[in-house]
Enzyme design. Structure first.
Site, mmCIF file in Angstrom:
data_model
loop_
_atom_site.group_PDB
_atom_site.id
_atom_site.type_symbol
_atom_site.label_atom_id
_atom_site.label_comp_id
_atom_site.label_asym_id
_atom_site.label_seq_id
_atom_site.Cartn_x
_atom_site.Cartn_y
_atom_site.Cartn_z
ATOM 1 N N ILE A 60 0.890 -1.159 0.000
ATOM 2 C CA ILE A 60 0.000 0.000 0.000
ATOM 3 C C ILE A 60 0.930 1.212 0.000
ATOM 4 C CG2 ILE A 60 -0.248 -0.188 2.532
ATOM 5 C CD1 ILE A 60 -2.946 1.188 2.353
ATOM 6 N N SER A 61 0.664 2.194 -0.862
ATOM 7 C CA SER A 61 1.588 3.321 -1.030
ATOM 8 C C SER A 61 1.658 4.181 0.226
ATOM 9 C CB SER A 61 1.144 4.191 -2.209
ATOM 10 O OG SER A 61 0.981 3.410 -3.359
ATOM 11 N N GLN A 62 2.761 4.941 0.300
ATOM 12 C CA GLN A 62 2.975 5.909 1.373
ATOM 13 C C GLN A 62 1.913 7.021 1.264
ATOM 14 O OE1 GLN A 62 6.713 7.772 0.616
ATOM 15 N NE2 GLN A 62 6.443 9.330 2.195
#
Ligand code: SAH
Length: 226
Positions: A60-62
């Protein structure tokens, strides 16, 4: 006030300090429980500004990168948007809270099924999700006002995505190899002309062709745990 909402407010303040101004993006992040999209063992890190593993070798992206990508799309509530790389579904929910309709494609079927559960639980009903190869886009639904790719394209984004973008439309995509990637913003001027802006250095998992095979899923899981 519980610690979860304190952490969330701290994250929003951090995103503001880092230059995120779009109030629709900030409020979508504020109203979306990121902990829902994160495996139990790491839920305490849900409001840290970091990418986290979600299984099958994916992440899951930052939050800062989610915010930059969402802001760079200049979203309106009239936009029909395509996302390639559903992953956990977190970025999809942020976008769906701002745009009219979001189409999202994921090549790992189990991830897509999990993401769909999150959309249902949060009662987000303007997302249509498909297990397929997003490098081919979604020809039946073209053209799109905006396109976002959340996996890194090697050298250049797939032609099918350019073709399915409206004239005047924006596409945000990380481009590069596993080591050096730059987040790029393409604006379609006419059928064959684009303006390109570099936004920031990033690190995404690679954009890969075809739907993931059962064998690949086993290998990815092994890599994650190994
Ligand atoms: N947007 C996600 C982050 C996704 S990570 C989130 O908010 O959680 C990138 C995802 O892109 C991975 O799940 C990976 O499986 C997927 N992906 C890579 N290549 C793809 C392709 N050709 N089509 C669809 N999905 C792809």
């Amino acid at each position: 006030m519980n610690t979860e909402s304190t952490r969330k407010i701290r994250l929003i303040m951090k995103l503001r300090n880092m230059g995120i101004k779009d109030t629709n993006v900030l409020s979508a992040i504020e109203t979306t429980p990121r902990e829902n999209f994160i495996p139990d063992a790491m839920k305490d890190k849900a409001y840290e500004d970091m990418a986290l593993p979600i299984g099958l070798g994916q992440t899951i992206s930052q939050p800062f990168v989610v915010a930059v990508m969402s802001e760079a799309l200049c979203l309106s509530d009239r936009d029909k948007v395509l996302e390639v790389g559903t992953g956990s579904g977190y970025q999809a929910v942020i976008l769906a809270k701002i745009c009219r309709r979001l189409y999202t494609i994921e090549r790992h079927k189990p991830l897509l099924a999990e993401a769909q559960k999150h959309f249902d639980a949060l009662k987000i009903n303007n997302i249509t999700a498909l297990a397929a190869d997003g490098m081919k886009g979604w020809p039946q639904q073209k053209p799109f006002d905006k396109i976002i790719v959340t996996a890194a394209a090697f050298e250049t984004p797939p032609d099918a995505l350019f073709e399915q973008l409206k004239i005047g439309g924006i596409m945000i995509v990380p481009v590069g190899d596993r080591v050096n990637q730059v987040l790029k913003r393409y604006e379609k001027i006419d059928e064959d002309t684009y303006s390109v802006t570099d936004l920031l250095p990033v690190k995404f998992v690679p954009l890969l062709p075809n739907v993931a095979s059962a064998q690949e899923q086993i290998e990815d899981t092994y890599q994650l745990n190994g």
